[in-house]
Motif scaffolding. Structure first.
Motif, short mmCIF file in Angstrom:
data_model
loop_
_atom_site.label_atom_id
_atom_site.label_comp_id
_atom_site.label_asym_id
_atom_site.label_seq_id
_atom_site.Cartn_x
_atom_site.Cartn_y
_atom_site.Cartn_z
N LEU A 1 47.17 -37.41 15.43
CA LEU A 1 45.92 -36.67 15.62
C LEU A 1 46.19 -35.19 15.86
CD1 LEU A 1 42.87 -36.56 16.00
CD2 LEU A 1 43.21 -37.22 18.40
N LEU A 2 47.20 -34.89 16.67
CA LEU A 2 47.55 -33.49 16.93
C LEU A 2 48.00 -32.80 15.65
CD1 LEU A 2 48.09 -31.12 18.83
CD2 LEU A 2 50.34 -32.13 19.33
N LEU A 3 48.80 -33.48 14.84
CA LEU A 3 49.26 -32.88 13.58
C LEU A 3 48.09 -32.65 12.63
CD1 LEU A 3 52.50 -35.00 13.09
CD2 LEU A 3 52.40 -32.56 13.55
N LYS A 4 47.12 -33.57 12.58
CA LYS A 4 45.96 -33.38 11.70
C LYS A 4 45.10 -32.21 12.16
CE LYS A 4 45.62 -38.25 10.34
NZ LYS A 4 44.80 -39.49 10.41
N ILE A 5 44.92 -32.08 13.50
CA ILE A 5 44.10 -30.98 14.00
C ILE A 5 44.74 -29.64 13.69
CG2 ILE A 5 43.24 -29.90 16.12
CD1 ILE A 5 42.83 -32.69 17.27
N LEU A 6 46.05 -29.54 13.92
CA LEU A 6 46.72 -28.27 13.67
C LEU A 6 46.79 -27.95 12.18
CD1 LEU A 6 49.61 -28.41 16.28
CD2 LEU A 6 47.44 -27.20 16.43
N HIS A 7 46.99 -28.98 11.36
CA HIS A 7 47.00 -28.73 9.92
C HIS A 7 45.61 -28.28 9.44
CE1 HIS A 7 47.85 -29.02 5.69
NE2 HIS A 7 46.90 -29.93 5.53
N GLY A 8 44.54 -28.87 9.98
CA GLY A 8 43.20 -28.44 9.62
C GLY A 8 42.94 -27.00 10.03
N ARG A 9 43.43 -26.59 11.20
CA ARG A 9 43.23 -25.21 11.62
C ARG A 9 44.01 -24.24 10.74
NH1 ARG A 9 43.66 -25.86 18.26
NH2 ARG A 9 41.78 -27.17 18.49
N ARG A 10 45.19 -24.62 10.28
CA ARG A 10 45.95 -23.75 9.38
C ARG A 10 45.20 -23.53 8.07
NH1 ARG A 10 51.24 -26.39 8.11
NH2 ARG A 10 51.89 -24.31 7.38
N VAL A 11 44.55 -24.59 7.58
CA VAL A 11 43.81 -24.47 6.33
C VAL A 11 42.49 -23.74 6.55
CG1 VAL A 11 42.74 -25.75 4.44
CG2 VAL A 11 44.90 -26.54 5.40
N ALA A 12 41.80 -24.02 7.66
CA ALA A 12 40.50 -23.42 7.92
C ALA A 12 40.61 -22.00 8.45
CB ALA A 12 39.71 -24.28 8.92
N GLY A 13 41.81 -21.55 8.76
CA GLY A 13 41.98 -20.18 9.26
C GLY A 13 41.58 -20.02 10.70
N THR A 14 41.57 -21.09 11.49
CA THR A 14 41.14 -21.04 12.90
C THR A 14 42.29 -21.36 13.84
OG1 THR A 14 40.45 -23.36 12.75
CG2 THR A 14 38.79 -21.67 12.29
N LEU A 15 43.52 -21.07 13.42
CA LEU A 15 44.66 -21.42 14.25
C LEU A 15 44.68 -20.63 15.55
CD1 LEU A 15 47.09 -23.33 14.10
CD2 LEU A 15 48.42 -21.45 13.14
N ASP A 16 44.19 -19.38 15.53
CA ASP A 16 44.18 -18.53 16.72
C ASP A 16 42.80 -18.44 17.36
OD1 ASP A 16 46.88 -17.99 16.26
OD2 ASP A 16 46.42 -16.29 14.95
N LEU B 1 40.37 -15.13 4.49
CA LEU B 1 39.19 -15.63 3.78
C LEU B 1 38.12 -16.09 4.76
CD1 LEU B 1 40.91 -17.67 0.94
CD2 LEU B 1 39.78 -15.47 0.74
N ARG B 2 38.53 -16.72 5.84
CA ARG B 2 37.53 -17.15 6.82
C ARG B 2 36.88 -15.95 7.49
NH1 ARG B 2 35.90 -21.77 9.73
NH2 ARG B 2 34.96 -21.19 11.71
N ALA B 3 37.67 -14.91 7.76
CA ALA B 3 37.09 -13.72 8.39
C ALA B 3 36.06 -13.06 7.47
CB ALA B 3 38.20 -12.73 8.73
N GLU B 4 36.34 -13.03 6.16
CA GLU B 4 35.37 -12.47 5.22
C GLU B 4 34.08 -13.29 5.21
OE1 GLU B 4 37.17 -12.20 1.44
OE2 GLU B 4 38.66 -10.69 2.01
N ASP B 5 34.22 -14.59 5.24
CA ASP B 5 33.00 -15.42 5.25
C ASP B 5 32.21 -15.24 6.54
OD1 ASP B 5 33.62 -16.36 2.78
OD2 ASP B 5 34.61 -18.18 3.49
N GLU B 6 32.90 -15.10 7.65
CA GLU B 6 32.19 -14.89 8.92
C GLU B 6 31.44 -13.56 8.91
OE1 GLU B 6 35.14 -15.25 11.93
OE2 GLU B 6 35.05 -17.44 11.98
N LEU B 7 32.08 -12.51 8.40
CA LEU B 7 31.41 -11.22 8.32
C LEU B 7 30.19 -11.27 7.39
CD1 LEU B 7 34.45 -8.77 8.18
CD2 LEU B 7 32.91 -9.18 10.10
#
Length: 590
Positions: A132-147, A184-190
């Motif tokens: 579960l931890l690996l899936k959450i971190l991998h999803g954040r890497r793809v979604a651009g929400t790691l930080d 890319l996520r930052a552009e979409d948020e803006l």
């Protein structure tokens, strides 16, 4: 038994030999699977070469396989042992709509086993929680929400060291351009903020709202809503990025076009009305109207129409028991009639010049034809809707008897009566009028009773059924069953010396034609169950009729023998070879 004796090994040699054997067995299993893997391949695959991944943002790093499914020394086509391959989502534009930060994204086909987890995490983390931890971190890497600090709520139960180890494992085995995805996520948020027109203050408020679960002073833990990590969707938009300027422009254009079309339609209608008032000459046109019923026809139609808006509330027993009871009475009466009936002499017959078989079948045809004609007479509709058609919603016992003589379509009537004439006359000559009429009535009533049971139990209360098909199929089955081993020639074909099909073949053909609709997806308006019930009644009835006929013949032979009258005895069980030509005309009954 080995050919050469093997000396007893020492204990250290035994341990080493076992290790070698285990390694050889695992290698043997890998290579044995190679031939079966080639069965799924359409052709030999060339060796896989590393390639560069291209996208609209430029050239990324070379793509590497996510994990090795076979040892590196094996040929490349061994990695293609299955028809379907698992592809890990590594780019922001491929992020699925169902993604949530609490569930993450799968990083491999199968989860890690406990042994593999122990190699990654020195804290002996459980395999389920580690995956579960690996899936959450991998999803954040793809979604651009790691930080993103607002998403730390979903990983609050994991140690910082475990999260670090998991991130190192993912970056080593699953290459993801984290910087590109975050941009890319930052552009979409803006873009979302600009469209909403709320500015940076609203974004900070949303961040605080999503970060509220981190506060230890918050409500109970079960009331906390975990952050999803996705961009908010605007109402009425299926896009995860909200409604764009193009969507708004398109909506305005569509509304403008619909308004213009409505205005033109209204102008056209007004022009037609004005033209119709001005044009009073012979060229004035009128729209075709449906044929209206006369007041006389409408009056009897209202009388024949039921007042029920829905089928009355009745149990299956209340709908079935009266009809089944009357069916049993009709079958018993048919058997008694067949036993007691005696053919009248020619002097007492109404039409002595017409053969009995033809007279019987013509009488049945005349009855069916008369009722078909009465269906065109509106005053008879009220009576016929009650007793001459099987209504599943409001069944009446006499419907199983009246529907057997009722047809509303001339094609249906003609088909049944032609079969009755060709096969009924021949069966009548062989079993007599009493047995024939008993078989006809029993097959028809049993067919409709079977259909009623099937429709009621299936819940098809809006269905109706009518026609003599159940009785006709009972006659056909009885005729072919009597000649199940006889050969038939249709209009002289097949020519001699070829032999025609036997009666069993025709029965199988009829049965197969009726079983085909059960495998169709299209809805059929043919009462198949009624036909099958009539066929079963005809088969059983002809056996009973033949048994009773043989019994009467034996009793008559015994009476003649006791009276001293010599009569030739015919063995009823002796095999016969008879060729039946259905083109011959029926012989009159003596």
């Amino acid at each position: 038994m080995p050919i050469l004796p093997v000396p007893a090994p020492s204990s250290s040699f035994t341990v080493g030999l076992r290790a070698v054997v285990r390694a050889a067995d695992s290698r043997l299993v890998v290579f044995v699977a190679l031939p079966s893997a080639r069965l799924y391949s359409a052709s030999r695959f060339p060796s896989r070469q590393p390639c560069t991944q291209h996208s609209s943002w430029g050239v990324a790093r070379p793509f590497k396989p996510l994990y090795e499914t076979t040892p590196p020394t094996l040929p490349s086509h061994v990695r293609r042992r299955s028809l379907f391959r698992f592809r890990v989502v590594t780019h922001y534009i491929n992020l699925p709509d169902s993604y949530t930060d609490a569930e993450g994204l799968p990083f491999r086909r199968e989860d890690l086993s406990q042994r593999e987890v122990n190699r990654i995490f020195p804290t002996n983390l459980q395999a389920e929680r580690a995956n579960l931890l690996l899936k959450i971190l991998h999803g954040r890497r793809v979604a651009g929400t790691l930080d993103d600090p607002s998403l730390a709520w979903n990983t609050r139960d994991f140690r910082a060291n475990d999260q670090k180890k998991a991130l190192e494992y993912l970056r080593k085995h699953i290459p993801v351009d984290e910087v590109l995805n975050a941009g890319l996520r930052a552009e979409d948020e803006l873009q979302t903020i600009e469209q909403e027109g709320s500015g940076v203050d609203e974004l900070s408020e949303n961040s605080q709202a999503t970060a509220e679960p981190h506060s230890p002073l918050g409500g109970p833990e079960e009331d906390v809503i975990a952050p999803t990590g996705r961009l908010p969707k605007k109402p009425g938009s299926d896009s995860p990025y909200g409604e764009s300027n193009f969507d708004r422009i398109r909506a305005k254009n569509i509304a403008r076009r619909e308004a213009e079309e409505a205005r033109l339609e209204e102008e056209r209608r007004l022009d037609e009305e004005l033209l119709g008032k001005e044009n009073v000459g012979t060229l004035q046109t009128e729209q075709a109207k449906p044929r209206e019923l006369s007041e006389w026809t409408r009056k009897y139609m209202e009388r024949a129409t039921s007042d029920f808006e829905a089928p009355p509330e009745m149990s299956a027993r209340q709908r079935l028991l009266p009809t089944i009871a009357l069916t049993a009475v009709i079958v018993a009466g048919s058997v008694i009639f067949a036993i007691l009936y005696e053919a009248p002499p020619s002097s007492r017959r109404l039409f002595p010049d017409i053969p009995p078989a033809a007279a019987t079948c013509l009488a049945l045809i005349a009855a069916n034809l008369a009722i078909w004609g009465l269906w065109k007479f509106p005053p008879a509709w009220a009576l016929f809707n009650k007793y001459m058609i099987l209504v599943v919603a409001t069944p009446r016992p006499l419907q199983v008897l009246g529907a057997m003589f009722s047809h509303q379509s001339f094609g249906h009537l003609a088909t049944n009566m032609v079969c009755l004439w060709f096969f009924g006359t021949r069966l009548h000559d062989e079993i007599g009028r009493g047995n024939f009429l008993a078989l006809y009535c029993a097959s028809g009533t049993i067919g409709f009773a079977t259909s009623l049971v099937h429709l009621v139990l299936r819940g098809s209360l809006g269905m109706t059924s009518l026609g003599a098909s159940g009785a006709i199929y009972g006659i056909l089955t009885a005729f072919f069953w009597m000649h199940k081993f006889d050969e038939f020639k249709i209009f002289g074909y097949p020519p001699d010396p070829l032999s025609g099909p036997q009666g069993l073949g025709f029965i199988g053909l009829i049965l197969g034609i009726h079983l085909i609709p059960f495998f169709w997806k299209r809805v059929s308006n043919i009462d198949i169950v009624s036909h099958l019930g009539g066929m079963l009644a005809g088969l059983v009835g002809i056996d009973l009729a033949r048994y009773y006929t043989d019994y009467k013949s034996r009793m008559r032979a015994q009476r003649l023998a006791s009276a001293g009258v010599v009569e030739p005895v015919i063995d009823q069980n002796a095999p016969t070879s008879t060729v039946v030509n259905i083109t011959t005309s029926p012989s009159p009954e003596q």
